[in-house]
Design an enzyme around this catalytic site. Sequence first.
Site, PDB file in Angstrom:
ATOM      1  N   ILE A 110     -27.331 -18.941 -10.454  1.00 20.21           N
ATOM      2  CA  ILE A 110     -27.435 -20.403 -10.451  1.00 20.21           C
ATOM      3  C   ILE A 110     -28.871 -20.820 -10.756  1.00 20.21           C
ATOM      4  CG2 ILE A 110     -25.495 -20.886  -8.908  1.00 20.21           C
ATOM      5  CD1 ILE A 110     -27.556 -21.028  -6.605  1.00 20.21           C
ATOM      6  N   ASP A 165     -21.737 -20.204 -10.194  1.00 19.31           N
ATOM      7  CA  ASP A 165     -21.912 -20.362  -8.751  1.00 19.31           C
ATOM      8  C   ASP A 165     -20.774 -19.593  -8.084  1.00 19.31           C
ATOM      9  OD1 ASP A 165     -21.936 -21.198  -6.143  1.00 19.31           O
ATOM     10  OD2 ASP A 165     -22.409 -23.281  -6.629  1.00 19.31           O
ATOM     11  N   ILE A 166     -21.100 -18.627  -7.239  1.00 21.84           N
ATOM     12  CA  ILE A 166     -20.016 -17.813  -6.661  1.00 21.84           C
ATOM     13  C   ILE A 166     -19.138 -18.617  -5.709  1.00 21.84           C
ATOM     14  CG2 ILE A 166     -20.987 -15.485  -6.894  1.00 21.84           C
ATOM     15  CD1 ILE A 166     -21.682 -15.892  -3.851  1.00 21.84           C
ATOM     16  N   TYR A 203     -27.467 -12.666   8.136  1.00 22.92           N
ATOM     17  CA  TYR A 203     -27.464 -11.761   6.978  1.00 22.92           C
ATOM     18  C   TYR A 203     -26.738 -10.449   7.329  1.00 22.92           C
ATOM     19  CZ  TYR A 203     -29.613  -8.679   3.402  1.00 22.92           C
ATOM     20  OH  TYR A 203     -29.849  -7.788   2.378  1.00 22.92           O
ATOM     21  N   LYS A 244     -23.100  -8.953   6.064  1.00 27.40           N
ATOM     22  CA  LYS A 244     -22.999  -7.682   5.338  1.00 27.40           C
ATOM     23  C   LYS A 244     -21.998  -6.727   6.012  1.00 27.40           C
ATOM     24  CE  LYS A 244     -25.762  -8.341   1.815  1.00 27.40           C
ATOM     25  NZ  LYS A 244     -25.351  -8.232   0.412  1.00 27.40           N
ATOM     26  N   ILE A 262     -36.052  -2.686  -0.799  1.00 30.66           N
ATOM     27  CA  ILE A 262     -36.254  -2.289  -2.200  1.00 30.66           C
ATOM     28  C   ILE A 262     -37.596  -2.815  -2.700  1.00 30.66           C
ATOM     29  CG2 ILE A 262     -35.309  -2.433  -4.534  1.00 30.66           C
ATOM     30  CD1 ILE A 262     -33.563  -0.861  -2.531  1.00 30.66           C
TER      31      ILE A 262
HETATM   32  N1  LIG Z   1     -34.206  -6.652  -2.007  1.00 34.65           N
HETATM   33  C1  LIG Z   1     -33.916  -5.777  -1.017  1.00 34.65           C
HETATM   34  O1  LIG Z   1     -34.797  -5.163  -0.403  1.00 34.65           O
HETATM   35  C2  LIG Z   1     -32.488  -5.529  -0.643  1.00 34.65           C
HETATM   36  C3  LIG Z   1     -31.458  -6.223  -1.244  1.00 34.65           C
HETATM   37  N2  LIG Z   1     -30.171  -5.983  -0.862  1.00 34.65           N
HETATM   38  C4  LIG Z   1     -29.093  -6.736  -1.456  1.00 34.65           C
HETATM   39  O2  LIG Z   1     -29.242  -6.839  -2.866  1.00 34.65           O
HETATM   40  C5  LIG Z   1     -28.799  -8.121  -3.314  1.00 34.65           C
HETATM   41  C6  LIG Z   1     -29.869  -8.766  -4.145  1.00 34.65           C
HETATM   42  O3  LIG Z   1     -31.033  -8.913  -3.348  1.00 34.65           O
HETATM   43  P1  LIG Z   1     -32.353  -9.581  -3.947  1.00 34.65           P
HETATM   44  O4  LIG Z   1     -32.269  -9.598  -5.425  1.00 34.65           O
HETATM   45  O5  LIG Z   1     -33.492  -8.937  -3.292  1.00 34.65           O
HETATM   46  O6  LIG Z   1     -32.197 -11.076  -3.394  1.00 34.65           O
HETATM   47  P2  LIG Z   1     -32.750 -12.447  -4.021  1.00 34.65           P
HETATM   48  O7  LIG Z   1     -32.824 -13.420  -2.919  1.00 34.65           O
HETATM   49  O8  LIG Z   1     -33.978 -12.204  -4.817  1.00 34.65           O
HETATM   50  O9  LIG Z   1     -31.601 -12.834  -5.046  1.00 34.65           O
HETATM   51  C7  LIG Z   1     -30.358 -13.362  -4.620  1.00 34.65           C
HETATM   52  C8  LIG Z   1     -29.771 -14.157  -5.766  1.00 34.65           C
HETATM   53  O10 LIG Z   1     -28.589 -14.838  -5.300  1.00 34.65           O
HETATM   54  C9  LIG Z   1     -28.518 -16.048  -6.037  1.00 34.65           C
HETATM   55  N3  LIG Z   1     -27.614 -17.010  -5.402  1.00 34.65           N
HETATM   56  C10 LIG Z   1     -27.799 -17.713  -4.284  1.00 34.65           C
HETATM   57  N4  LIG Z   1     -26.761 -18.543  -4.091  1.00 34.65           N
HETATM   58  C11 LIG Z   1     -25.887 -18.362  -5.122  1.00 34.65           C
HETATM   59  C12 LIG Z   1     -24.630 -18.927  -5.489  1.00 34.65           C
HETATM   60  N5  LIG Z   1     -24.047 -19.874  -4.751  1.00 34.65           N
HETATM   61  N6  LIG Z   1     -24.042 -18.512  -6.624  1.00 34.65           N
HETATM   62  C13 LIG Z   1     -24.614 -17.564  -7.386  1.00 34.65           C
HETATM   63  N7  LIG Z   1     -25.813 -16.990  -7.091  1.00 34.65           N
HETATM   64  C14 LIG Z   1     -26.435 -17.385  -5.964  1.00 34.65           C
HETATM   65  C15 LIG Z   1     -29.964 -16.532  -6.052  1.00 34.65           C
HETATM   66  O11 LIG Z   1     -30.136 -17.511  -7.061  1.00 34.65           O
HETATM   67  C16 LIG Z   1     -30.713 -15.233  -6.305  1.00 34.65           C
HETATM   68  O12 LIG Z   1     -30.936 -15.001  -7.679  1.00 34.65           O
HETATM   69  C17 LIG Z   1     -28.414  -8.908  -2.064  1.00 34.65           C
HETATM   70  O13 LIG Z   1     -27.026  -8.870  -1.894  1.00 34.65           O
HETATM   71  C18 LIG Z   1     -29.099  -8.159  -0.940  1.00 34.65           C
HETATM   72  O14 LIG Z   1     -28.395  -8.254   0.261  1.00 34.65           O
HETATM   73  C19 LIG Z   1     -29.845  -5.082   0.109  1.00 34.65           C
HETATM   74  C20 LIG Z   1     -30.841  -4.390   0.752  1.00 34.65           C
HETATM   75  C21 LIG Z   1     -32.224  -4.498   0.370  1.00 34.65           C
HETATM   76  C1  LIG Z   2     -33.579  -4.802   3.683  1.00 33.82           C
HETATM   77  C2  LIG Z   2     -32.970  -6.035   3.175  1.00 33.82           C
HETATM   78  O1  LIG Z   2     -31.775  -6.160   3.204  1.00 33.82           O
HETATM   79  C3  LIG Z   2     -33.820  -7.131   2.657  1.00 33.82           C
HETATM   80  N1  LIG Z   2     -34.919  -6.646   1.900  1.00 33.82           N
HETATM   81  C4  LIG Z   2     -34.357  -7.953   3.814  1.00 33.82           C
HETATM   82  O2  LIG Z   2     -35.445  -7.591   4.306  1.00 33.82           O
HETATM   83  O3  LIG Z   2     -33.688  -8.902   4.218  1.00 33.82           O
END
Ligand SMILES: NC(=O)C1=CN([C@@H]2O[C@H](COP(=O)(O)OP(=O)(O)OC[C@H]3O[C@@H](n4cnc5c(N)ncnc54)[C@H](O)[C@@H]3O)[C@@H](O)[C@H]2O)C=CC1
Ligand SMILES: CC(=O)[C@H](N)C(=O)O
Length: 386
Positions: free
Chosen positions: A102, A119-120, A208, A212, A238
């Site tokens: 989005i 938009d999901i 969160y 999950k 990550i």
């Molecule tokens: N970054 C990390 O360290 C970790 C990430 N994850 C998982 O990986 C996935 C991605 O994480 P990140 O990229 O770091 O998060 P982020 O916060 O950078 O990206 C999340 C994305 O979701 C989108 N979003 C929000 N509402 C939306 C909607 N209604 N429709 C469509 N898109 C929407 C946002 O625009 C954003 O681009 C998440 O599911 C997170 O739980 C899991 C563990 C660690």
């Molecule tokens: C470990 C995750 O899921 C994320 N980076 C957070 O800190 O919320």
Amino acid sequence: RQGSINSLKLQAFQLFLRAPSTIWYRNACYQNPQQGSQACPAQHPGLWLPASDGGCAYHQLLPPAGHIGCKLPLCVFLRNGPSQGSNHRKRFGKNNVILSDIRKPPNNVFHSGPFIYSDILDYKNLREIVVNNRITWLVHYSALLSAVGEANVALARSVNITGLHNILDIAAEHGLRLFVPSTIGAFGPSSPRNPTPDMCVQRPRTIYGVSKVHAELMGEYYHHRYGLDFRCLRYPGIISADTMPGGGTTDYAVQIFHDAIKTGKFDCNLRPDSRLPMMYIDDCLRATLEVMEAPADTLSMRTYNINAMSFTPEELAQELRKQMPELEVTYNIDPVRQAIADSWPMNFDDSNARKDWGWKHDYDLPELVQTMLNYLGVETRMAQAN
Ligand SMILES: NC(=O)C1=CN([C@@H]2O[C@H](COP(=O)(O)OP(=O)(O)OC[C@H]3O[C@@H](n4cnc5c(N)ncnc54)[C@H](O)[C@@H]3O)[C@@H](O)[C@H]2O)C=CC1
Ligand SMILES: CC(=O)[C@H](N)C(=O)O
């Protein structure tokens, strides 16, 4: 040969985190490591042939006249520059992977291949995308992360839970293979923390984490009830040079690199001894591809822990100081993030992933620090030159 395939696939997956929130695969066929031609295992019309450059163990479907080409589902997002990007596009076909969010994509993402608004929470639009593009695989990344979720519980509940319900229904209805990431945040203070196994008490204290655990259980339920091909990895924190932190608790470990390079100083919002599992982005994306491509009979579970390393802010700062001895780190604790970190795993037991589908990380702390500094250092020098 396998190494070069992995590196191609890895680069193809760059920027999935924190760039697009959903990835749609069009006409995805399956890996076929044998030489020679044979019927497509996904029962698409045509024959499987070795890739034309001979360097790839994957086979392409030779399309009969009038049939849309069916290739490996890859996208060509690269950190290494446009020339490699165009090579990958030529080879795999950029149109077979559609990214959506989005939010407006950055230039490199926008110009890499199809990118659409989605938009999901809009179920009808999700269905339209699947039908219009004959989607076969879906990687669902949209979520509000831990710290930002605590700041807006209603929105986190809606995106992380209602959004997931939409995705599950779409995937089940259309027979898609579905990947949803989970997290170390799916565990809580009553889980064993050092190490945390796949199967143990899961009572997280953040919206969160709760969302999950819900995703893990719903995905597994749909798998058993409706035969949905659901696959899920619990990621550690990550670390990536591509994008800025997105509202998580482990984000200090990304921010420190940006601040160290820009100012030589970093103000950390966690205590120096907060130990958390972490992983470099390349390992994360490779693991995601590996589990997506793993034959179903190798998966004894549908949700796996994966891990690479585990460190504290102090240990990360020490490793950075080997390259930047002047780095100054101060500590200004954020009580919300600290409480979250104190309830999360310190070390993650990923032995099941290693046993079942051969998971193996490449990056430990020294390689992570070196790689991040190389990328960000080059970027900074280019910005200064411009
Ligand atoms: N970054 C990390 O360290 C970790 C990430 N994850 C998982 O990986 C996935 C991605 O994480 P990140 O990229 O770091 O998060 P982020 O916060 O950078 O990206 C999340 C994305 O979701 C989108 N979003 C929000 N509402 C939306 C909607 N209604 N429709 C469509 N898109 C929407 C946002 O625009 C954003 O681009 C998440 O599911 C997170 O739980 C899991 C563990 C660690
Ligand atoms: C470990 C995750 O899921 C994320 N980076 C957070 O800190 O919320």
